[in-house]
Design a protein around this motif. Structure first.
Motif, PDB file in Angstrom:
ATOM      1  N   PHE A  37       0.816  -1.208   0.000  1.00 30.12           N
ATOM      2  CA  PHE A  37       0.000   0.000   0.000  1.00 30.12           C
ATOM      3  C   PHE A  37       0.854   1.264   0.000  1.00 30.12           C
ATOM      4  O   PHE A  37       0.452   2.287  -0.557  1.00 30.12           O
ATOM      5  CB  PHE A  37      -0.997  -0.005   1.156  1.00 30.12           C
ATOM      6  CG  PHE A  37      -2.154  -0.947   0.909  1.00 30.12           C
ATOM      7  CD1 PHE A  37      -2.981  -0.764  -0.174  1.00 30.12           C
ATOM      8  CD2 PHE A  37      -2.381  -2.025   1.755  1.00 30.12           C
ATOM      9  CE1 PHE A  37      -4.042  -1.627  -0.422  1.00 30.12           C
ATOM     10  CE2 PHE A  37      -3.432  -2.895   1.519  1.00 30.12           C
ATOM     11  CZ  PHE A  37      -4.256  -2.697   0.430  1.00 30.12           C
ATOM     12  N   ASN A  38       2.036   1.217   0.602  1.00 32.34           N
ATOM     13  CA  ASN A  38       2.953   2.352   0.496  1.00 32.34           C
ATOM     14  C   ASN A  38       3.389   2.557  -0.945  1.00 32.34           C
ATOM     15  O   ASN A  38       3.501   3.698  -1.411  1.00 32.34           O
ATOM     16  CB  ASN A  38       4.174   2.154   1.392  1.00 32.34           C
ATOM     17  CG  ASN A  38       3.922   2.622   2.790  1.00 32.34           C
ATOM     18  OD1 ASN A  38       3.268   3.636   3.000  1.00 32.34           O
ATOM     19  ND2 ASN A  38       4.445   1.889   3.749  1.00 32.34           N
ATOM     20  N   LEU A  39       3.664   1.490  -1.660  1.00 37.27           N
ATOM     21  CA  LEU A  39       4.023   1.588  -3.067  1.00 37.27           C
ATOM     22  C   LEU A  39       2.874   2.164  -3.884  1.00 37.27           C
ATOM     23  O   LEU A  39       3.084   3.036  -4.738  1.00 37.27           O
ATOM     24  CB  LEU A  39       4.414   0.214  -3.615  1.00 37.27           C
ATOM     25  CG  LEU A  39       4.722   0.148  -5.105  1.00 37.27           C
ATOM     26  CD1 LEU A  39       5.974   0.957  -5.419  1.00 37.27           C
ATOM     27  CD2 LEU A  39       4.885  -1.293  -5.537  1.00 37.27           C
ATOM     28  N   VAL A  40       1.657   1.718  -3.620  1.00 33.90           N
ATOM     29  CA  VAL A  40       0.485   2.227  -4.341  1.00 33.90           C
ATOM     30  C   VAL A  40       0.315   3.725  -4.088  1.00 33.90           C
ATOM     31  O   VAL A  40       0.055   4.492  -5.023  1.00 33.90           O
ATOM     32  CB  VAL A  40      -0.792   1.455  -3.930  1.00 33.90           C
ATOM     33  CG1 VAL A  40      -2.051   2.137  -4.447  1.00 33.90           C
ATOM     34  CG2 VAL A  40      -0.724   0.022  -4.429  1.00 33.90           C
ATOM     35  N   VAL A  41       0.478   4.163  -2.853  1.00 32.40           N
ATOM     36  CA  VAL A  41       0.337   5.584  -2.529  1.00 32.40           C
ATOM     37  C   VAL A  41       1.411   6.399  -3.237  1.00 32.40           C
ATOM     38  O   VAL A  41       1.135   7.476  -3.782  1.00 32.40           O
ATOM     39  CB  VAL A  41       0.371   5.801  -1.002  1.00 32.40           C
ATOM     40  CG1 VAL A  41       0.535   7.266  -0.661  1.00 32.40           C
ATOM     41  CG2 VAL A  41      -0.885   5.234  -0.371  1.00 32.40           C
ATOM     42  N   ASP A  42       2.655   5.918  -3.256  1.00 31.62           N
ATOM     43  CA  ASP A  42       3.725   6.637  -3.949  1.00 31.62           C
ATOM     44  C   ASP A  42       3.437   6.770  -5.440  1.00 31.62           C
ATOM     45  O   ASP A  42       3.654   7.834  -6.035  1.00 31.62           O
ATOM     46  CB  ASP A  42       5.064   5.929  -3.755  1.00 31.62           C
ATOM     47  CG  ASP A  42       5.655   6.182  -2.387  1.00 31.62           C
ATOM     48  OD1 ASP A  42       5.214   7.141  -1.728  1.00 31.62           O
ATOM     49  OD2 ASP A  42       6.552   5.418  -1.993  1.00 31.62           O
ATOM     50  N   VAL A  43       2.945   5.723  -6.054  1.00 33.25           N
ATOM     51  CA  VAL A  43       2.624   5.774  -7.481  1.00 33.25           C
ATOM     52  C   VAL A  43       1.465   6.730  -7.726  1.00 33.25           C
ATOM     53  O   VAL A  43       1.481   7.509  -8.688  1.00 33.25           O
ATOM     54  CB  VAL A  43       2.316   4.365  -8.019  1.00 33.25           C
ATOM     55  CG1 VAL A  43       1.747   4.421  -9.417  1.00 33.25           C
ATOM     56  CG2 VAL A  43       3.569   3.495  -7.993  1.00 33.25           C
ATOM     57  N   LEU A  44       0.463   6.714  -6.863  1.00 32.53           N
ATOM     58  CA  LEU A  44      -0.672   7.628  -7.022  1.00 32.53           C
ATOM     59  C   LEU A  44      -0.255   9.081  -6.835  1.00 32.53           C
ATOM     60  O   LEU A  44      -0.768   9.965  -7.527  1.00 32.53           O
ATOM     61  CB  LEU A  44      -1.786   7.267  -6.043  1.00 32.53           C
ATOM     62  CG  LEU A  44      -2.602   6.037  -6.411  1.00 32.53           C
ATOM     63  CD1 LEU A  44      -3.616   5.736  -5.315  1.00 32.53           C
ATOM     64  CD2 LEU A  44      -3.298   6.211  -7.741  1.00 32.53           C
ATOM     65  N   TYR A  45       0.659   9.343  -5.907  1.00 30.16           N
ATOM     66  CA  TYR A  45       1.161  10.704  -5.755  1.00 30.16           C
ATOM     67  C   TYR A  45       1.788  11.194  -7.047  1.00 30.16           C
ATOM     68  O   TYR A  45       1.546  12.311  -7.489  1.00 30.16           O
ATOM     69  CB  TYR A  45       2.204  10.779  -4.638  1.00 30.16           C
ATOM     70  CG  TYR A  45       1.652  11.091  -3.273  1.00 30.16           C
ATOM     71  CD1 TYR A  45       0.808  12.168  -3.061  1.00 30.16           C
ATOM     72  CD2 TYR A  45       1.999  10.317  -2.187  1.00 30.16           C
ATOM     73  CE1 TYR A  45       0.309  12.459  -1.816  1.00 30.16           C
ATOM     74  CE2 TYR A  45       1.503  10.581  -0.921  1.00 30.16           C
ATOM     75  CZ  TYR A  45       0.662  11.659  -0.748  1.00 30.16           C
ATOM     76  OH  TYR A  45       0.174  11.936   0.495  1.00 30.16           O
ATOM     77  N   ALA A  46       2.619  10.371  -7.643  1.00 35.45           N
ATOM     78  CA  ALA A  46       3.282  10.769  -8.887  1.00 35.45           C
ATOM     79  C   ALA A  46       2.277  10.932 -10.018  1.00 35.45           C
ATOM     80  O   ALA A  46       2.428  11.794 -10.888  1.00 35.45           O
ATOM     81  CB  ALA A  46       4.336   9.737  -9.268  1.00 35.45           C
ATOM     82  N   PHE A  47       1.233  10.133 -10.020  1.00 29.63           N
ATOM     83  CA  PHE A  47       0.224  10.196 -11.080  1.00 29.63           C
ATOM     84  C   PHE A  47      -0.694  11.398 -10.914  1.00 29.63           C
ATOM     85  O   PHE A  47      -1.041  12.065 -11.899  1.00 29.63           O
ATOM     86  CB  PHE A  47      -0.594   8.899 -11.078  1.00 29.63           C
ATOM     87  CG  PHE A  47      -1.637   8.843 -12.148  1.00 29.63           C
ATOM     88  CD1 PHE A  47      -1.291   8.694 -13.477  1.00 29.63           C
ATOM     89  CD2 PHE A  47      -2.977   8.953 -11.823  1.00 29.63           C
ATOM     90  CE1 PHE A  47      -2.249   8.646 -14.468  1.00 29.63           C
ATOM     91  CE2 PHE A  47      -3.952   8.910 -12.807  1.00 29.63           C
ATOM     92  CZ  PHE A  47      -3.585   8.760 -14.126  1.00 29.63           C
ATOM     93  N   LEU A  48      -1.081  11.713  -9.682  1.00 32.83           N
ATOM     94  CA  LEU A  48      -2.062  12.771  -9.443  1.00 32.83           C
ATOM     95  C   LEU A  48      -1.445  14.166  -9.343  1.00 32.83           C
ATOM     96  O   LEU A  48      -2.124  15.155  -9.601  1.00 32.83           O
ATOM     97  CB  LEU A  48      -2.850  12.469  -8.163  1.00 32.83           C
ATOM     98  CG  LEU A  48      -3.721  11.215  -8.229  1.00 32.83           C
ATOM     99  CD1 LEU A  48      -4.354  10.959  -6.872  1.00 32.83           C
ATOM    100  CD2 LEU A  48      -4.791  11.351  -9.291  1.00 32.83           C
ATOM    101  N   ASP A  49      -0.190  14.258  -8.941  1.00 32.84           N
ATOM    102  CA  ASP A  49       0.454  15.559  -8.775  1.00 32.84           C
ATOM    103  C   ASP A  49       1.586  15.683  -9.787  1.00 32.84           C
ATOM    104  O   ASP A  49       2.630  15.060  -9.644  1.00 32.84           O
ATOM    105  CB  ASP A  49       1.009  15.687  -7.362  1.00 32.84           C
ATOM    106  CG  ASP A  49       1.453  17.098  -7.038  1.00 32.84           C
ATOM    107  OD1 ASP A  49       1.426  17.961  -7.941  1.00 32.84           O
ATOM    108  OD2 ASP A  49       1.824  17.341  -5.878  1.00 32.84           O
ATOM    109  N   PRO A  50       1.407  16.490 -10.817  1.00 30.93           N
ATOM    110  CA  PRO A  50       2.419  16.578 -11.879  1.00 30.93           C
ATOM    111  C   PRO A  50       3.736  17.220 -11.431  1.00 30.93           C
ATOM    112  O   PRO A  50       4.732  17.086 -12.096  1.00 30.93           O
ATOM    113  CB  PRO A  50       1.752  17.433 -12.954  1.00 30.93           C
ATOM    114  CG  PRO A  50       0.678  18.163 -12.256  1.00 30.93           C
ATOM    115  CD  PRO A  50       0.250  17.310 -11.099  1.00 30.93           C
ATOM    116  N   ARG A  51       3.737  17.890 -10.273  1.00 27.61           N
ATOM    117  CA  ARG A  51       4.983  18.489  -9.781  1.00 27.61           C
ATOM    118  C   ARG A  51       5.965  17.439  -9.272  1.00 27.61           C
ATOM    119  O   ARG A  51       7.157  17.681  -9.181  1.00 27.61           O
ATOM    120  CB  ARG A  51       4.682  19.467  -8.649  1.00 27.61           C
ATOM    121  CG  ARG A  51       3.870  20.674  -9.115  1.00 27.61           C
ATOM    122  CD  ARG A  51       3.506  21.533  -7.954  1.00 27.61           C
ATOM    123  NE  ARG A  51       2.610  20.745  -7.075  1.00 27.61           N
ATOM    124  CZ  ARG A  51       2.192  21.127  -5.878  1.00 27.61           C
ATOM    125  NH1 ARG A  51       2.590  22.278  -5.389  1.00 27.61           N
ATOM    126  NH2 ARG A  51       1.382  20.388  -5.182  1.00 27.61           N
TER     127      ARG A  51
END
Length: 52
Positions: free
Chosen positions: A34-48
């Motif tokens: 779930f930590n990996l999923v959250v990290d990937v979602l951060y990169a996907f949702l926040d273009p910065r």
């Protein structure tokens, strides 16, 4: 309805090491997953955020 904490507690009391190791291993696996999923979602949702 007892949960994982109760299952681990009962396994420790009954000296069932395999049950304790199995439950703890699953908990660690889900934590890392779930930590990996959250990290990937951060990169996907926040273009910065960009991983290089």
């Amino acid at each position: 309805m007892p949960g994982l904490g109760r299952a681990i507690f009962d396994a420790v009391q009954n000296q069932e090491g395999a049950v304790v190791v199995g439950i703890v291993t699953l908990m660690v696996f889900f934590y890392i997953f779930f930590n990996l999923v959250v990290d990937v979602l951060y990169a996907f949702l926040d273009p910065r955020i960009r991983y290089e």
